[in-house]
Design a protein around this motif. Structure first.
Motif, PDB file in Angstrom:
ATOM      1  N   ASP A  52     -11.622  -8.173  -6.970  1.00  0.00           N
ATOM      2  CA  ASP A  52     -11.807  -6.747  -6.732  1.00  0.00           C
ATOM      3  C   ASP A  52     -13.086  -6.301  -7.426  1.00  0.00           C
ATOM      4  O   ASP A  52     -14.122  -6.932  -7.253  1.00  0.00           O
ATOM      5  CB  ASP A  52     -10.588  -5.968  -7.204  1.00  0.00           C
ATOM      6  CG  ASP A  52     -10.475  -4.610  -6.517  1.00  0.00           C
ATOM      7  OD1 ASP A  52     -11.472  -4.155  -5.954  1.00  0.00           O
ATOM      8  OD2 ASP A  52      -9.393  -4.018  -6.564  1.00  0.00           O
ATOM      9  N   ASP A  65       0.855  -1.186   0.000  1.00  0.00           N
ATOM     10  CA  ASP A  65       0.000   0.000   0.000  1.00  0.00           C
ATOM     11  C   ASP A  65       0.893   1.239   0.000  1.00  0.00           C
ATOM     12  O   ASP A  65       1.639   1.471   0.956  1.00  0.00           O
ATOM     13  CB  ASP A  65      -0.897  -0.014   1.235  1.00  0.00           C
ATOM     14  CG  ASP A  65      -1.905   1.126   1.230  1.00  0.00           C
ATOM     15  OD1 ASP A  65      -1.742   2.063   0.430  1.00  0.00           O
ATOM     16  OD2 ASP A  65      -2.863   1.070   2.038  1.00  0.00           O
ATOM     17  N   PRO A 103      -5.690  -6.327  -8.819  1.00  0.00           N
ATOM     18  CA  PRO A 103      -4.675  -5.745  -7.936  1.00  0.00           C
ATOM     19  C   PRO A 103      -3.279  -6.124  -8.422  1.00  0.00           C
ATOM     20  O   PRO A 103      -3.122  -6.948  -9.328  1.00  0.00           O
ATOM     21  CB  PRO A 103      -4.989  -6.377  -6.574  1.00  0.00           C
ATOM     22  CG  PRO A 103      -6.384  -6.888  -6.691  1.00  0.00           C
ATOM     23  CD  PRO A 103      -6.562  -7.273  -8.131  1.00  0.00           C
ATOM     24  N   THR A 161      -6.016  -4.991   1.658  1.00  0.00           N
ATOM     25  CA  THR A 161      -5.871  -3.609   1.210  1.00  0.00           C
ATOM     26  C   THR A 161      -4.572  -3.446   0.457  1.00  0.00           C
ATOM     27  O   THR A 161      -3.669  -4.279   0.535  1.00  0.00           O
ATOM     28  CB  THR A 161      -5.884  -2.631   2.395  1.00  0.00           C
ATOM     29  OG1 THR A 161      -4.798  -2.950   3.277  1.00  0.00           O
ATOM     30  CG2 THR A 161      -7.196  -2.717   3.161  1.00  0.00           C
ATOM     31  N   GLY A 162      -4.465  -2.308  -0.245  1.00  0.00           N
ATOM     32  CA  GLY A 162      -3.235  -1.989  -0.959  1.00  0.00           C
ATOM     33  C   GLY A 162      -3.138  -2.703  -2.290  1.00  0.00           C
ATOM     34  O   GLY A 162      -4.114  -3.232  -2.817  1.00  0.00           O
ATOM     35  N   ASN A 217      -2.579  -1.393  -5.183  1.00  0.00           N
ATOM     36  CA  ASN A 217      -3.243  -0.642  -6.257  1.00  0.00           C
ATOM     37  C   ASN A 217      -4.660  -1.134  -6.504  1.00  0.00           C
ATOM     38  O   ASN A 217      -5.203  -1.005  -7.586  1.00  0.00           O
ATOM     39  CB  ASN A 217      -2.450  -0.728  -7.566  1.00  0.00           C
ATOM     40  CG  ASN A 217      -1.209   0.132  -7.529  1.00  0.00           C
ATOM     41  OD1 ASN A 217      -1.124   1.048  -6.716  1.00  0.00           O
ATOM     42  ND2 ASN A 217      -0.255  -0.162  -8.372  1.00  0.00           N
ATOM     43  N   ASN A 261     -10.409   1.246  -4.988  1.00  0.00           N
ATOM     44  CA  ASN A 261     -10.851   1.717  -3.662  1.00  0.00           C
ATOM     45  C   ASN A 261      -9.976   1.181  -2.534  1.00  0.00           C
ATOM     46  O   ASN A 261     -10.403   1.127  -1.375  1.00  0.00           O
ATOM     47  CB  ASN A 261     -12.311   1.342  -3.404  1.00  0.00           C
ATOM     48  CG  ASN A 261     -13.254   2.001  -4.395  1.00  0.00           C
ATOM     49  OD1 ASN A 261     -12.997   3.119  -4.847  1.00  0.00           O
ATOM     50  ND2 ASN A 261     -14.326   1.320  -4.759  1.00  0.00           N
ATOM     51  N   ASN A 262      -8.744   0.779  -2.884  1.00  0.00           N
ATOM     52  CA  ASN A 262      -7.751   0.328  -1.907  1.00  0.00           C
ATOM     53  C   ASN A 262      -8.178  -0.912  -1.132  1.00  0.00           C
ATOM     54  O   ASN A 262      -7.741  -1.149  -0.017  1.00  0.00           O
ATOM     55  CB  ASN A 262      -7.405   1.454  -0.925  1.00  0.00           C
ATOM     56  CG  ASN A 262      -6.063   1.205  -0.237  1.00  0.00           C
ATOM     57  OD1 ASN A 262      -5.127   0.750  -0.873  1.00  0.00           O
ATOM     58  ND2 ASN A 262      -5.981   1.497   1.044  1.00  0.00           N
ATOM     59  N   ASP A 263      -9.100  -1.728  -1.700  1.00  0.00           N
ATOM     60  CA  ASP A 263      -9.465  -2.959  -1.026  1.00  0.00           C
ATOM     61  C   ASP A 263      -9.806  -4.038  -2.049  1.00  0.00           C
ATOM     62  O   ASP A 263     -10.161  -3.748  -3.183  1.00  0.00           O
ATOM     63  CB  ASP A 263     -10.647  -2.744  -0.074  1.00  0.00           C
ATOM     64  CG  ASP A 263     -11.948  -2.416  -0.808  1.00  0.00           C
ATOM     65  OD1 ASP A 263     -11.880  -2.088  -2.007  1.00  0.00           O
ATOM     66  OD2 ASP A 263     -13.018  -2.471  -0.178  1.00  0.00           O
TER      67      ASP A 263
END
Length: 960
Positions: free
Chosen positions: A749, A254, A686, A646-647, A649, A652-654
Motif C-alpha cells: 500500500d 470494503d 491493509p 480494494t477495501g 481499510n 485511499n481504499n486501494d
C-alpha cells in the motif's frame, strides 16, 4: 444423547388436522392484499395444481407448482393453508418492489403451515431476490428415514437460506414469526472444513448451516458487489436443531459493501447445536431483545461457539438480550462466552442492558483485532458466568474497552477472572463473588475507578474502591427470563448510591429504565430514582500544561489536575475553534490525533470531577505537527504481476497484492523529500489475513545505508506501522522497496516519511546492542544491530545509518565482529560491546553474549513482580518465575520449569511450563503464581530436563 423430535410430532398432528379442516378456508384478519395484485393460495390436502390458485376455493397443491411460476409481481402474496404440510423446498425467483414486497405467509387458521425440506439445502431457498417478506410458517429440515444421520455424517442443511451472488444491494428482506426446528445440518467448527457426507459440497463447516442462513458472495472484481440493505429478522422461534440459530455472513472487506440496516430482534434460539446468533460483515447492526439458551446443547462435538457475536462489523449494538448456558465440551477448544467481538470488527461496539447466566466460557471475549474503536460494555448483569473456556477467564479481553455500571455476580466458588488488559477501564461496576480462593486476584494492568468489591480483595491500583456488601435487594435469584433479576437493584441504604462517577454519553437509562443520573451516579446496573446525593462544586483549572510529543498527525499533552490525589477527567479543546478534540478518563495526559502534517495548533484543557462539574480553562499551549511525505501504491514502480485490490481499510481504499515468490517481483516507493535529515519511515498495512506473509521483506535505503525489515502482514491492519528512523538526502535518492519474498501473499500500500526536525545523532543518549542470534556454529555468521536512542525514546539503527562504531570483543578467537555482522571463529562463550563516539562524547553499549559450538546453559530462575521489577523478598500479588534455556547442541532438548508456592500448612499450588528447545536455539520459560497477603509463604523453582525421569538442570531457587 436423547434428542427432541418435536417437529415429527407436529407433522403427524398437522396432517390429521388438515384432513378435518380441508373444507374450511378464510384469510387471516390483518393480512394485506395489495390493490390490483394477486394472492395465491396453496393447500396440500384440498388443492390441485390444475387450479388457478387465485382463490381460497381454487388453491394449488404442491411446492413444485409454486416454484414453477417465475413471474410473481410486486405485491403478490403466496399463502399456505394452516394445518397443511409440504416436503421439499420453497424456491422463488421473483422480487417485489420497495413499496410492494412479495409476501409469503399463511391463511385459514392459527397453526403455522409446515415445510420439511426433507434433507435438502433448505426449506426456503432463495437466491438473488429482494423486497420479500417471509412469515408465519413452520420449517424443519431432516431426513425422516435416518433422522439422526447428522451424528455420524456431515450435511449442509438450513431452515431458511437466502443468498446473493454478485448482486447488491439486495434490499428489504424480512423474516418474521417463523417456527424453525429439527434442522440437522453440521456443527463442525468454523476453523475446519470438510466435504459433505453426501458429496454435494466441498469446503463447508458449521458456518454453512443455520436455522436462518444469510450469505453474500463475491469473488469476481468485474461483477457487482453482493450485500444486503434492509434485512430484518424478528420474532422467530428457533429451537431443537443441530446448527447455528441465525447466521448473517458476507465476503466483502470494503465497508462500503457491508450489509446495511440489519436488525435482529425478539428471536428466541433455544437448545441448538452451535452458536445462537452470528452477525458478520455489517454496518451498525442492531441485535436486541433476543434470547439464546443452551447454545451447543443439542449436538455433540461443539467447538469455538458463543451465544451472540459479531465479526467484521462496523460498529454494532447488542442490547436487551438474554444469553444463558452456552455449552462447552473440551476446554482446549472452547470459547463458549455469552458475547464476542470477533475478527476484523471496527469502530465502537456497544453491549448494554443484557442479562447473561451460567455460560461456560464466561460473559464476554474479544479477539484483539478491533480497529479504530473500543468495546463499550454497560448496564449488564452477569450471574454465575463461568470460566471453563480455553482461556480460563470470565472475560477474555484484549481490545480497548470501557466497562461501566455492570453487575458481575458469582456464588459458584470459582470467582471472577479477567485477562490482564492495559486497554481496559472499569468504572462503577459491582464485583460480587463468594467461596473463591483467596489466592485469586484482579489483574494489575486494567484501570479500576469507583468500583465495588465483595468477597475478593480489591485491585491495588483501583481508585475510589468500595469494599463490602453492596446492599442488593436479593441477589443470585435470576433464572431463565430477562425479568428475573430484580434482586440486583440496590436497597435505599446501599453505600453504592451516589458513589459512582459520571461517564460521557452514558445513555439515558439504567437496566430497569430508570433515568440517569439522579444526583451523583450510582454503582451497578441500578440508578436509584430517589437519590439525593449531589455535588455542584467545580474543580480547579488544570495547571502545568505542556507538549510532550508530536508526530505528523498527533500532538501529545500533559498537565496537572487532581482531586483527593486522583486524576480528574478532562476535555482537550482546540483553542482556535473551541471544539473538543480529545477526552480522557482520570488521566493527566492525552494525545490529540487526526491532525494535519506541518500545521500549527493551540490547545487548552478543562477538567471534570466525578459529577462532571467543569473547571475553567487551563493556559493555552501551542505546537506544530511534523512534516510528512506520503507515497501511495499507485505512485510506486512495480515489477511483476501485482494485482490491484480494494477495501480492507487500505490507504485511499486501494492496494496491490501478489502471491509469495522468489523476491524478483518488487514495489518501490520513491519520495521527493523537502529536507536532508532524519525521517521516521512507515508503511500502511491493509487488514491482515491468515493467508498473508508473516515475513514480508521491506528494505529502506537512505544516505547512511540500507536496512531490511521482516514484517508480519497477518496482524490487525488499517493503520500506519513504523519501520524505523533513517537518514536521507533532499530529493529522490532514497526509497522503500517491498519484494514478493515471503511465506504468504504480500500486500503493498502506501509508505510515509515523517521529518524529524528535532532528531540527530547528537541527540543520542544511550546505545543498545541487539543480536539476531545468540548461538552460532563454527564458521556461521549472524547480523546484529546497534541502536541509538534519544531522550524521547526515538531509536535509530546506527549500523544501518553508517555511523562510526568501534567494537570490543572479549575473545576474538571465538567471534569476529565487523559492520553489523558477527562471524564464529572457534568454540566457546564470549561477549562483545559497541562504542559510539560523536564529538567528545563516547557512549558504550551493553555487552552481548555469543555462544559458539556445543553448550547447554540454564539460567537460575529469577523472580519478578507484575511490573517486571526483580524481587529479593516475597511480596503478595503476582510473582513471575522465569528462566532461560540455551541449547547449543545438535539435538533437541526438553526442559520443564516447575514453580511451587508453599504456605504455613504446606503446598498451596504449583505451575509448570515445558518447552522443547530446538538445537541451536533458546527459550525463555515463565510461570505466574499469586501470593496471598500474609506471612509464612515461599516459592521454590527448579528446572528439569523433562517430567518423566526428573533429571535436574538447575539447583532449587527459593524466594521467601
Amino acid at each position: 444423547m436423547k434428542l427432541k423430535r418435536i417437529g415429527r410430532q407436529i407433522v403427524s398432528v398437522a396432517l390429521s388436522a388438515a384432513v378435518l379442516m380441508a373444507a374450511w378456508v378464510a384469510v387471516v384478519p390483518g393480512e394485506r392484499a395489495y390493490a390490483d395484485n394477486t394472492i395465491y393460495y396453496v393447500d396440500s390436502v384440498a388443492g390441485s395444481d390444475s387450479n388457478n390458485g387465485t382463490s381460497i376455493a381454487t388453491p394449488w397443491k404442491t411446492l413444485t407448482k409454486v416454484n414453477a411460476k417465475t413471474n410473481y409481481l410486486p405485491g403478490d402474496q403466496i399463502l399456505f393453508k394452516s394445518g397443511s404440510t409440504w416436503w421439499g423446498s420453497l424456491q422463488l425467483r421473483s422480487s417485489g418492489s420497495a413499496t410492494n414486497p412479495i409476501i409469503v405467509g399463511k391463511y385459514g387458521g392459527d397453526a403455522r403451515p409446515i415445510i420439511n425440506a426433507n434433507a435438502a439445502y433448505a426449506a426456503i431457498n432463495l437466491e438473488n431476490i429482494q423486497n420479500i417478506t417471509l412469515q408465519d410458517l413452520e420449517l424443519t429440515n431432516y431426513k425422516p428415514a435416518d433422522p439422526d444421520d447428522y451424528l455420524t455424517g456431515y450435511y449442509r442443511r438450513n431452515g431458511i437460506w437466502i443468498k446473493a451472488f454478485h448482486n447488491g444491494p439486495m434490499s428489504n428482506i424480512t423474516i418474521r414469526n417463523m417456527d424453525i426446528h429439527d434442522v440437522t445440518g453440521m456443527n463442525l467448527t468454523g476453523e475446519t472444513t470438510t466435504t459433505t457426507t453426501d458429496g454435494k459440497d466441498k469446503g463447508v463447516n458449521k458456518n454453512a448451516n443455520a436455522g436462518i442462513q444469510i450469505d453474500a458472495w463475491e469473488w469476481d472484481a468485474t461483477q457487482p458487489k453482493a450485500y444486503y440493505n434492509g434485512l430484518t429478522i424478528e420474532n422467530n422461534h428457533i429451537h431443537d436443531l443441530s446448527t447455528i440459530g441465525i447466521n448473517i455472513a458476507a465476503h466483502s472487506s470494503d465497508p462500503a459493501y457491508f450489509n446495511k440496516n440489519v436488525t435482529v430482534r425478539e428471536n428466541s434460539i433455544i437448545n441448538n447445536g452451535a452458536d445462537g446468533i452470528i452477525v458478520g460483515v455489517s454496518s451498525n447492526p442492531l441485535i436486541e431483545h433476543n434470547v439464546s439458551l443452551d447454545a451447543g446443547a443439542y449436538a455433540p462435538g461443539i467447538k469455538w461457539i458463543a451465544g451472540m457475536w459479531v465479526w467484521r462489523t462496523d460498529r454494532a449494538l447488542l442490547q436487551y438480550n438474554e444469553v444463558g448456558r452456552v455449552h462447552a465440551e473440551a476446554k482446549s477448544d472452547t470459547d463458549s462466552a455469552a458475547f464476542d467481538t470477533d475478527i476484523a470488527a471496527r469502530g465502537d461496539h456497544i453491549i448494554q442492558y443484557n442479562y447473561t447466566h451460567e455460560n461456560e466460557g464466561g460473559f464476554f471475549m474479544d479477539m484483539g483485532q478491533l480497529k479504530n474503536g473500543k468495546n463499550i460494555v454497560r448496564y449488564n448483569i452477569s450471574q454465575n458466568d463461568k470460566r471453563n473456556g480455553w482461556h480460563s477467564y470470565t472475560m477474555n479481553i484484549t481490545d480497548p474497552g470501557l466497562f461501566y455500571n455492570n453487575v458481575f455476580y458469582n456464588d459458584l466458588g470459582i470467582g471472577f477472572q479477567m485477562k490482564n488488559n492495559a486497554n481496559a477501564t472499569f468504572m462503577n461496576n459491582i464485583f460480587y463473588v463468594t467461596g473463591q480462593s483467596p489466592s485469586e486476584t484482579y489483574p494489575s494492568l486494567p484501570r479500576f475507578l469507583n468500583n465495588a468489591f465483595y468477597g475478593q480483595t480489591a485491585p491495588a491500583q483501583g481508585k475510589y474502591n468500595i469494599v463490602g456488601n453492596p446492599g442488593f435487594v436479593n441477589p443470585g435469584q435470576g433464572t431463565d427470563g430477562y425479568n428475573t433479576v430484580n434482586g440486583y437493584k440496590l436497597q435505599t441504604s446501599s453505600p453504592l448510591i451516589g458513589a459512582g462517577r459520571a461517564v460521557g454519553d452514558p445513555g439515558v437509562r439504567d437496566f430497569w429504565n430508570n433515568p440517569i443520573y439522579t444526583g451523583l451516579p450510582d454503582i451497578g446496573a441500578f440508578e436509584s430514582p430517589t437519590s439525593t446525593v449531589n455535588d455542584t462544586a467545580a474543580p480547579s483549572a488544570p495547571t502545568s500544561v505542556a507538549v510532550t510529543g508530536k508526530s505528523d498527525t498527533t500532538i501529545s499533552l500533559a498537565w496537572t489536575s487532581l482531586e483527593n490525589g486522583v486524576e480528574l477527567d478532562a476535555d482537550i479543546y482546540n483553542a482556535v475553534t473551541n471544539q473538543v478534540v480529545a477526552s480522557v478518563i482520570a488521566a493527566n495526559s492525552a494525545t490529540v490525533t487526526g491532525l494535519t502534517p506541518g500545521t500549527n495548533y493551540s490547545f487548552y484543557v478543562v477538567a471534570k470531577d466525578l459529577k462532571w462539574n467543569t473547571s475553567g480553562h487551563s493556559a493555552t499551549v501551542s505546537a506544530a505537527t511534523k512534516s510528512a511525505v506520503t507515497v501511495d501504491n499507485t505512485q510506486a514502480v512495480r515489477t511483476g504481476s501485482w494485482t490491484a485490490a480494494t477495501g480492507g481499510n487500505a490507504l485511499n481504499n486501494d492496494y496491490h497484492r501478489i502471491a509469495a515468490g522468489s523476491g524478483s517481483n518488487t514495489v518501490r516507493w520513491t519520495p521527493n523529500l523537502p529536507y536532508a535529515g532524519y525521517y521516521m519511515v512507515y508503511y500502511f498495512l491493509p487488514d491482515g489475513s491468515a493467508s498473508r506473509a508473516g515475513n514480508a521483506s521491506f528494505t529502506v535505503s537512505g544516505t547512511g545505508g540500507s536496512k531490511t525489515y521482516s514484517v508480519d502482514e497477518r496482524v490487525k491492519g488499517g493503520a500506519w506501522m513504523p519501520l524505523g528512523i533513517h537518514r536521507f538526502s533532499q530529493g529522490t535518492s532514497g526509497y522503500v522497496q517491498l519484494s514478493d519474498a515471503g511465506n504468504g501473499e504480500v500486500a503493498a500500500d502506501g509508505v510515509k516519511f515523517v521529518y524529524l526536525d528535532d532528531f540527530g545523532l547528537d541527540d543520542v543518549v544511550s546505545v543498545q546492542l541487539e543480536t539476531d542470534k545468540l548461538q552460532l556454529r563454527t564458521a556461521e555468521t549472524a547480523k546484529f544491530s546497534v541502536w541509538g536512542t534519544d531522550s524521547l525514546g526515538q531509536r535509530v539503527d546506527l549500523t544501518a545509518d553508517g555511523a562510526t562504531l568501534a567494537y570490543t570483543v572479549d575473545d576474538a578467537g571465538i567471534v569476529n565482529v565487523s559492520s553489523g555482522v558477527m562471524s564464529a571463529m572457534g568454540n566457546g562463550i564470549t561477549h562483545f560491546h559497541a562504542s559510539f563516539t560523536l564529538g567528545s562524547a563516547t557512549l558504550q553499549s551493553n555487552a552481548a553474549e555469543v555462544i559458539v559450538g556445543p553448550h547447554v546453559i540454564v539460567d537460575t530462575p529469577t523472580f519478578t513482580n507484575a511490573s517486571g521489577a526483580v524481587l529479593t523478598t516475597l511480596a503478595s500479588g503476582t510473582v513471575n518465575v522465569s528462566t532461560r534455556v540455551v541449547n547449543s547442541s545438535e539435538t533437541h532438548m526438553s526442559a520443564t520449569l516447575i514453580a511451587a508456592l508453599y504456605g504455613p500448612t504446606g503446598l498451596v499450588e504449583y505451575k509448570t511450563q515445558e518447552f522443547v528447545v530446538n538445537k541451536y536455539d533458546n527459550e525463555s520459560l515463565t510461570v505466574a503464581l499469586t501470593v496471598p497477603t500474609g506471612t509464612g509463604y515461599s516459592i521454590k523453582a527448579f528446572i528439569w530436563d523433562n517430567t518423566n525421569d526428573m533429571t535436574p538442570l538447575t539447583n532449587i531457587a527459593t524466594l521467601q
